[in-house]
Write an enzyme that holds these catalytic residues in place. Structure first.
Site, PDB file in Angstrom:
ATOM      1  N   HIS A 139       0.963  -0.954   0.219  1.00 40.90           N
ATOM      2  CA  HIS A 139       0.362  -0.033  -0.193  1.00 40.90           C
ATOM      3  C   HIS A 139       0.751   1.334  -0.080  1.00 40.90           C
ATOM      4  O   HIS A 139       1.378   1.656   1.126  1.00 40.90           O
ATOM      5  CB  HIS A 139      -1.227  -0.194   1.486  1.00 40.90           C
ATOM      6  CG  HIS A 139      -2.110   0.912   1.448  1.00 40.90           C
ATOM      7  ND1 HIS A 139      -2.271   1.668   2.369  1.00 40.90           N
ATOM      8  CD2 HIS A 139      -2.456   2.176   0.349  1.00 40.90           C
ATOM      9  CE1 HIS A 139      -3.135   2.550   2.511  1.00 40.90           C
ATOM     10  NE2 HIS A 139      -3.529   2.581   0.436  1.00 40.90           N
ATOM     11  N   GLU A 151       2.856   0.654   3.354  1.00 45.76           N
ATOM     12  CA  GLU A 151       2.228  -0.140   4.232  1.00 45.76           C
ATOM     13  C   GLU A 151       2.088  -2.117   3.414  1.00 45.76           C
ATOM     14  O   GLU A 151       1.703  -2.090   2.198  1.00 45.76           O
ATOM     15  CB  GLU A 151       0.773  -0.410   4.055  1.00 45.76           C
ATOM     16  CG  GLU A 151       0.557   0.341   6.196  1.00 45.76           C
ATOM     17  CD  GLU A 151      -0.734   0.636   5.810  1.00 45.76           C
ATOM     18  OE1 GLU A 151      -1.747   1.407   4.565  1.00 45.76           O
ATOM     19  OE2 GLU A 151      -1.188   0.541   6.604  1.00 45.76           O
TER      20      GLU A 151
HETATM   21  C1  LIG Z   1      -5.683   6.812   0.604  1.00 47.11           C
HETATM   22  C2  LIG Z   1      -4.526   6.216   1.119  1.00 47.11           C
HETATM   23  O1  LIG Z   1      -5.402   4.610   0.687  1.00 47.11           O
HETATM   24  C3  LIG Z   1      -3.667   5.988   1.540  1.00 47.11           C
HETATM   25  C4  LIG Z   1      -3.034   7.845   1.599  1.00 47.11           C
HETATM   26  O2  LIG Z   1      -2.045   8.083   0.181  1.00 47.11           O
HETATM   27  S1  LIG Z   1      -3.637   8.837   2.080  1.00 47.11           S
HETATM   28  C5  LIG Z   1      -2.833  10.563   1.655  1.00 47.11           C
HETATM   29  C6  LIG Z   1      -1.520  10.360   2.285  1.00 47.11           C
HETATM   30  N1  LIG Z   1      -1.132  11.648   2.015  1.00 47.11           N
HETATM   31  C7  LIG Z   1      -1.201  12.956   3.095  1.00 47.11           C
HETATM   32  O3  LIG Z   1      -1.640  13.316   3.692  1.00 47.11           O
HETATM   33  C8  LIG Z   1      -0.134  14.159   1.182  1.00 47.11           C
HETATM   34  C9  LIG Z   1      -0.537  15.021   2.202  1.00 47.11           C
HETATM   35  N2  LIG Z   1       0.588  16.306   2.209  1.00 47.11           N
HETATM   36  C10 LIG Z   1       1.807  16.208   1.944  1.00 47.11           C
HETATM   37  O4  LIG Z   1       1.850  16.522   3.131  1.00 47.11           O
HETATM   38  C11 LIG Z   1       2.011  17.597   1.017  1.00 47.11           C
HETATM   39  O5  LIG Z   1       0.762  18.629   1.165  1.00 47.11           O
HETATM   40  C12 LIG Z   1       2.421  17.223  -0.832  1.00 47.11           C
HETATM   41  C13 LIG Z   1       3.778  15.610   0.494  1.00 47.11           C
HETATM   42  C14 LIG Z   1       1.558  16.545  -0.733  1.00 47.11           C
HETATM   43  C15 LIG Z   1       3.718  18.257  -1.036  1.00 47.11           C
HETATM   44  O6  LIG Z   1       3.940  18.485   0.092  1.00 47.11           O
HETATM   45  P1  LIG Z   1       4.863  20.412  -0.554  1.00 47.11           P
HETATM   46  O7  LIG Z   1       6.079  20.437   0.372  1.00 47.11           O
HETATM   47  O8  LIG Z   1       3.268  21.023  -1.016  1.00 47.11           O
HETATM   48  O9  LIG Z   1       5.609  20.226  -1.544  1.00 47.11           O
HETATM   49  P2  LIG Z   1       5.234  20.543  -2.867  1.00 47.11           P
HETATM   50  O10 LIG Z   1       5.936  22.274  -2.918  1.00 47.11           O
HETATM   51  O11 LIG Z   1       4.076  20.421  -3.768  1.00 47.11           O
HETATM   52  O12 LIG Z   1       6.291  19.746  -3.802  1.00 47.11           O
HETATM   53  C16 LIG Z   1       7.496  20.194  -3.872  1.00 47.11           C
HETATM   54  C17 LIG Z   1       8.659  19.606  -5.150  1.00 47.11           C
HETATM   55  O13 LIG Z   1       8.441  17.924  -5.006  1.00 47.11           O
HETATM   56  C18 LIG Z   1       8.175  17.446  -6.252  1.00 47.11           C
HETATM   57  N3  LIG Z   1       6.543  16.749  -6.526  1.00 47.11           N
HETATM   58  C19 LIG Z   1       5.442  16.806  -5.909  1.00 47.11           C
HETATM   59  N4  LIG Z   1       4.325  16.360  -6.012  1.00 47.11           N
HETATM   60  C20 LIG Z   1       5.210  15.490  -7.050  1.00 47.11           C
HETATM   61  C21 LIG Z   1       4.966  14.452  -7.599  1.00 47.11           C
HETATM   62  N5  LIG Z   1       3.263  14.453  -7.935  1.00 47.11           N
HETATM   63  N6  LIG Z   1       6.236  13.923  -8.386  1.00 47.11           N
HETATM   64  C22 LIG Z   1       6.916  13.814  -7.769  1.00 47.11           C
HETATM   65  N7  LIG Z   1       6.791  15.279  -7.608  1.00 47.11           N
HETATM   66  C23 LIG Z   1       6.716  15.603  -7.219  1.00 47.11           C
HETATM   67  C24 LIG Z   1       8.943  18.846  -7.064  1.00 47.11           C
HETATM   68  O14 LIG Z   1       9.771  18.571  -7.141  1.00 47.11           O
HETATM   69  C25 LIG Z   1       7.935  19.966  -6.176  1.00 47.11           C
HETATM   70  O15 LIG Z   1       8.439  20.669  -6.619  1.00 47.11           O
HETATM   71  P3  LIG Z   1       7.624  22.191  -7.769  1.00 47.11           P
HETATM   72  O16 LIG Z   1       6.591  22.460  -7.149  1.00 47.11           O
HETATM   73  O17 LIG Z   1       8.371  23.262  -7.680  1.00 47.11           O
HETATM   74  O18 LIG Z   1       7.561  21.260  -9.061  1.00 47.11           O
HETATM   75  N1  LIG Z   2      -5.560   8.117  -3.863  1.00 45.38           N
HETATM   76  C1  LIG Z   2      -5.492   7.463  -3.707  1.00 45.38           C
HETATM   77  O1  LIG Z   2      -5.107   8.847  -2.850  1.00 45.38           O
HETATM   78  C2  LIG Z   2      -4.806   6.721  -3.301  1.00 45.38           C
HETATM   79  C3  LIG Z   2      -5.462   5.457  -3.404  1.00 45.38           C
HETATM   80  N2  LIG Z   2      -5.083   3.990  -3.053  1.00 45.38           N
HETATM   81  C4  LIG Z   2      -5.772   2.568  -3.943  1.00 45.38           C
HETATM   82  O2  LIG Z   2      -5.003   2.226  -5.406  1.00 45.38           O
HETATM   83  C5  LIG Z   2      -5.981   2.349  -6.155  1.00 45.38           C
HETATM   84  C6  LIG Z   2      -6.167   2.800  -7.411  1.00 45.38           C
HETATM   85  O3  LIG Z   2      -6.669   4.642  -6.582  1.00 45.38           O
HETATM   86  P1  LIG Z   2      -6.423   5.466  -7.630  1.00 45.38           P
HETATM   87  O4  LIG Z   2      -5.873   5.344  -8.496  1.00 45.38           O
HETATM   88  O5  LIG Z   2      -6.399   6.913  -6.296  1.00 45.38           O
HETATM   89  O6  LIG Z   2      -7.546   5.333  -9.083  1.00 45.38           O
HETATM   90  P2  LIG Z   2      -8.170   6.089  -9.690  1.00 45.38           P
HETATM   91  O7  LIG Z   2      -9.321   6.211 -10.360  1.00 45.38           O
HETATM   92  O8  LIG Z   2      -7.503   7.383 -10.107  1.00 45.38           O
HETATM   93  O9  LIG Z   2      -7.607   5.054 -10.666  1.00 45.38           O
HETATM   94  C7  LIG Z   2      -8.084   3.567 -11.519  1.00 45.38           C
HETATM   95  C8  LIG Z   2      -7.540   3.461 -12.300  1.00 45.38           C
HETATM   96  O10 LIG Z   2      -8.072   1.895 -12.835  1.00 45.38           O
HETATM   97  C9  LIG Z   2      -8.297   2.142 -13.623  1.00 45.38           C
HETATM   98  N3  LIG Z   2      -9.307   0.607 -13.508  1.00 45.38           N
HETATM   99  C10 LIG Z   2     -10.574   0.102 -13.758  1.00 45.38           C
HETATM  100  N4  LIG Z   2     -10.778  -1.377 -13.347  1.00 45.38           N
HETATM  101  C11 LIG Z   2      -9.887  -1.874 -14.177  1.00 45.38           C
HETATM  102  C12 LIG Z   2      -9.316  -2.922 -15.040  1.00 45.38           C
HETATM  103  N5  LIG Z   2     -10.170  -4.616 -15.044  1.00 45.38           N
HETATM  104  N6  LIG Z   2      -7.769  -2.821 -15.654  1.00 45.38           N
HETATM  105  C13 LIG Z   2      -7.598  -2.212 -15.739  1.00 45.38           C
HETATM  106  N7  LIG Z   2      -6.880  -0.362 -15.167  1.00 45.38           N
HETATM  107  C14 LIG Z   2      -8.294  -0.603 -14.229  1.00 45.38           C
HETATM  108  C15 LIG Z   2      -9.318   2.882 -14.191  1.00 45.38           C
HETATM  109  O11 LIG Z   2     -10.292   2.994 -15.062  1.00 45.38           O
HETATM  110  P3  LIG Z   2     -11.334   3.717 -15.751  1.00 45.38           P
HETATM  111  O12 LIG Z   2     -10.583   5.103 -14.681  1.00 45.38           O
HETATM  112  O13 LIG Z   2     -11.716   4.014 -17.146  1.00 45.38           O
HETATM  113  O14 LIG Z   2     -12.252   3.194 -14.963  1.00 45.38           O
HETATM  114  C16 LIG Z   2      -8.796   3.925 -13.161  1.00 45.38           C
HETATM  115  O15 LIG Z   2      -7.745   4.447 -14.843  1.00 45.38           O
HETATM  116  C17 LIG Z   2      -7.537   1.635  -5.193  1.00 45.38           C
HETATM  117  O16 LIG Z   2      -7.617   0.784  -4.708  1.00 45.38           O
HETATM  118  C18 LIG Z   2      -6.963   3.057  -4.181  1.00 45.38           C
HETATM  119  O17 LIG Z   2      -7.838   2.781  -2.936  1.00 45.38           O
HETATM  120  C19 LIG Z   2      -3.904   3.542  -2.378  1.00 45.38           C
HETATM  121  C20 LIG Z   2      -3.374   4.724  -1.816  1.00 45.38           C
HETATM  122  C21 LIG Z   2      -3.699   5.796  -1.936  1.00 45.38           C
END
Ligand SMILES: CC(=O)CC(=O)SCCNC(=O)CCNC(=O)[C@H](O)C(C)(C)COP(=O)(O)OP(=O)(O)OC[C@H]1O[C@@H](n2cnc3c(N)ncnc32)[C@H](O)[C@@H]1OP(=O)(O)O
Ligand SMILES: NC(=O)C1=CN([C@@H]2O[C@H](COP(=O)(O)OP(=O)(O)OC[C@H]3O[C@@H](n4cnc5c(N)ncnc54)[C@H](OP(=O)(O)O)[C@@H]3O)[C@@H](O)[C@H]2O)C=CC1
Length: 290
Positions: A139, A151
């Site tokens: 993860h 994770e």
């Molecule tokens: C849902 C789930 O299953 C699990 C999850 O993921 S939950 C979500 C977990 N994530 C979080 O909680 C994110 C919370 N946010 C943060 O920690 C911060 O806002 C952040 C790390 C996203 C950005 O931090 P920041 O200090 O503001 O960075 P930021 O100034 O935007 O970027 C610094 C540099 O990093 C790099 N960077 C930023 N985003 C990037 C990306 N997507 N890819 C590559 N490089 C990147 C770039 O070089 C950037 O510089 P520029 O903006 O000049 O291009």
């Molecule tokens: N968003 C987040 O912050 C995080 C998400 N995740 C997990 O990662 C996974 C992806 O999330 P995320 O990237 O946000 O989702 P998105 O919606 O951005 O992307 C999912 C992609 O999967 C494609 N898709 C759907 N069905 C299939 C298939 N059968 N074969 C191949 N591709 C397919 C979708 O296509 P279409 O749009 O055409 O349906 C879409 O392009 C989920 O399991 C999510 O829970 C984990 C950590 C963080």
């Protein structure tokens, strides 16, 4: 040994995972059902790597070499010589199980498999494959190139060899791992998503506006993003799916998804990725919608 990595799903997580794998010199095959999404993913990877070049985190040579290591396609056939496949498709159990069923027959017998699921049981997903002992939860956090954590979640059948190989892979990608038992939403989302859901209740009940809630948590709790901005960033569809898994899996009313979150998802307002969620992203700067 893992050398060739397959990534299924070219959304925001899939493109981030392909990005970090290619920069760490793995050959990457990126698969999606949607051709347009694959094109968009390659553009996003290119743009994000350019940002890293500008900041001096990587060189232009690293950028170009990494891009050349990524191949894209719509057929699982492309994954037949991969040593490791990570699924990062839509957060729906049925979709992920269908992928596993269609994918397994084309893979090498020794190939290992992982899901990047935010919440769904690794043991149940493993049972939809022909190799539960070689299946694991890996993860990543969003945005993948910047976030330190991966994770690792062992299913009931995951063997030690798979766990060690995937932990080593995460470390080669420059990540730090934390292990979680296979419980709904694991560790990060068990804690983070109820907080986000509570922020949506705070908005729903009129305790504060979008701006007040996010400012309060950014400046009052030192969170890098406010909870509603973070919800938009994760995707409201993903947030709702995780809350549903918590609610169903733990059978406790404290995980009830906020009705406002449900409504936004029903409206198709999934957040940043579609241009509208708790903020409107159509202009130069995001505008709070409530
Ligand atoms: C849902 C789930 O299953 C699990 C999850 O993921 S939950 C979500 C977990 N994530 C979080 O909680 C994110 C919370 N946010 C943060 O920690 C911060 O806002 C952040 C790390 C996203 C950005 O931090 P920041 O200090 O503001 O960075 P930021 O100034 O935007 O970027 C610094 C540099 O990093 C790099 N960077 C930023 N985003 C990037 C990306 N997507 N890819 C590559 N490089 C990147 C770039 O070089 C950037 O510089 P520029 O903006 O000049 O291009
Ligand atoms: N968003 C987040 O912050 C995080 C998400 N995740 C997990 O990662 C996974 C992806 O999330 P995320 O990237 O946000 O989702 P998105 O919606 O951005 O992307 C999912 C992609 O999967 C494609 N898709 C759907 N069905 C299939 C298939 N059968 N074969 C191949 N591709 C397919 C979708 O296509 P279409 O749009 O055409 O349906 C879409 O392009 C989920 O399991 C999510 O829970 C984990 C950590 C963080």
């Amino acid at each position: 040994m893992i050398e060739k990595v397959g990534v299924i799903g070219a959304g925001q997580m899939g493109n981030g995972i392909a990005h970090v794998c290619a920069l760490s010199k793995f050959d990457v095959k990126l698969i999606d059902i949607n051709e347009a999404q694959l094109k968009k993913a390659l553009q996003t990877i290119d743009t994000n790597m350019s940002r890293q070049v500008k900041r001096g985190f990587i060189t232009e040579d690293d950028h170009q070499a990494a891009l050349s290591r990524i191949a894209t396609g719509q057929s699982y056939e492309l994954l037949k010589d991969c040593d490791f496949i990570i699924e990062a498709a839509t957060e729906k159990e049925e979709i992920k199980k269908e992928i596993m069923k269609a994918l397994c027959p084309v893979l090498k017998p020794e190939a290992m498999l992982a899901s990047n699921t935010s919440s769904i049981s690794i043991t149940r997903l493993a049972a939809a494959t022909d190799r539960p002992s070689k299946f694991i939860g890996m993860h990543f956090m969003n945005p993948v190139p910047l976030m330190q954590l991966v994770e690792l979640i062992r299913g009931l059948a995951t063997d030690d060899e798979t766990y060690t190989a995937v932990k080593t892979l995460a470390e080669k990608l420059g990540k730090t791992t934390a292990s979680s038992e296979d419980f709904p939403a694991f560790i990060v989302n068990r804690i983070l998503l109820p907080m986000i859901n509570e922020a949506v209740y705070t908005l729903y009940e009129g305790v504060g506006s979008v701006d007040s809630i996010d400012t309060a948590m950014r400046l009052g709790a030192n969170h890098p993003m406010g909870p509603l901005e973070l919800a938009d960033f994760i995707g409201l569809d993903v947030c709702l799916a995780v809350m549903q898994v918590l609610y169903d899996g733990l059978a406790d009313s404290k995980y009830r998804p906020c009705p406002l979150l449900v409504k936004y998802v029903e409206a198709g307002w999934y957040g940043k990725k579609v241009g509208r969620g708790f903020y409107d992203y159509s202009g130069e700067t995001p505008i709070p919608t409530r």
